[in-house]
Design a protein around this motif. Structure first.
Motif, short mmCIF file in Angstrom:
data_model
loop_
_atom_site.label_atom_id
_atom_site.label_comp_id
_atom_site.label_asym_id
_atom_site.label_seq_id
_atom_site.Cartn_x
_atom_site.Cartn_y
_atom_site.Cartn_z
N SER A 21 0.83 -1.20 0.00
CA SER A 21 0.00 0.00 0.00
C SER A 21 0.86 1.24 0.00
O SER A 21 1.99 1.22 0.51
N SER A 70 -4.24 -0.80 -8.03
CA SER A 70 -5.56 -0.22 -7.79
C SER A 70 -5.43 0.99 -6.88
O SER A 70 -4.42 1.18 -6.21
N GLN A 71 -6.50 1.78 -6.86
CA GLN A 71 -6.55 2.94 -5.99
C GLN A 71 -7.93 2.99 -5.35
O GLN A 71 -8.93 2.66 -6.00
N ASP A 72 -7.99 3.37 -4.10
CA ASP A 72 -9.29 3.44 -3.44
C ASP A 72 -10.08 4.62 -3.97
O ASP A 72 -9.53 5.53 -4.57
N SER A 73 -11.38 4.61 -3.75
CA SER A 73 -12.27 5.63 -4.32
C SER A 73 -11.96 7.02 -3.78
O SER A 73 -12.23 8.02 -4.44
N THR A 77 -5.19 5.97 -1.12
CA THR A 77 -4.32 4.81 -1.02
C THR A 77 -4.14 4.16 -2.39
O THR A 77 -5.12 3.88 -3.08
N SER A 79 -2.55 0.78 -4.15
CA SER A 79 -2.16 -0.58 -3.75
C SER A 79 -1.66 -1.37 -4.95
O SER A 79 -1.94 -1.03 -6.10
#
Length: 131
Positions: A21, A70-73, A77, A79
């Motif tokens: 992360s 990926s990226q959080d909404s 963060t 990842s």
């Protein structure tokens, strides 16, 4: 000022999995590119995966099919899920970010994976894969 802090590194057996992360602060640009790079001892830093603010991604051939970026909404963060790890995946993993004034360009996204022309970098986290 954009700050990037990586976490989640460690030691794992070959064929295992690890999730890294990158905590993002200060990134307020509407358009941006973010990526994971890695550097093995004695080798140059190489790109692994890149994602832009539209969610589009590119992967280096060495990790394609095994790693997922990926990226959080909330955009806080970044990842990377790493599966089927190999000993050659060992190295320090860095998170990187670059901003843009325009809608993400797929040509630039692809080129960033290889020219590493990112403005902001984290300090890295060590990943060791033992066979």
């Amino acid at each position: 000022q954009v700050q990037l802090v990586e976490s989640g590194g460690g030691s794992v057996q070959a064929d295992g999995s690890l999730r890294l992360s990158c905590t993002i602060s200060g990134l307020t640009a509407r358009y941006y590119y973010m990526a994971w790079f890695r550097q093995a001892t004695g080798k140059e830093r190489e790109g692994g995966a890149v994602i832009d603010s539209s969610g589009a991604t590119n992967y280096a051939d060495a990790v394609k099919g095994r790693f997922t970026i990926s990226q959080d909404s909330a955009g806080k963060t970044l990842s990377i899920q790493m599966n089927s790890l190999k000993s050659e995946d060992t190295g320090i993993y860095y998170c990187a970010a670059d901003t843009s004034l325009t809608w993400p360009d797929p040509v630039r996204r692809y080129s960033l994976l290889y020219n590493a022309d990112f403005e902001y970098w984290g300090l890295g986290t060590q990943v060791t894969v033992s066979s």
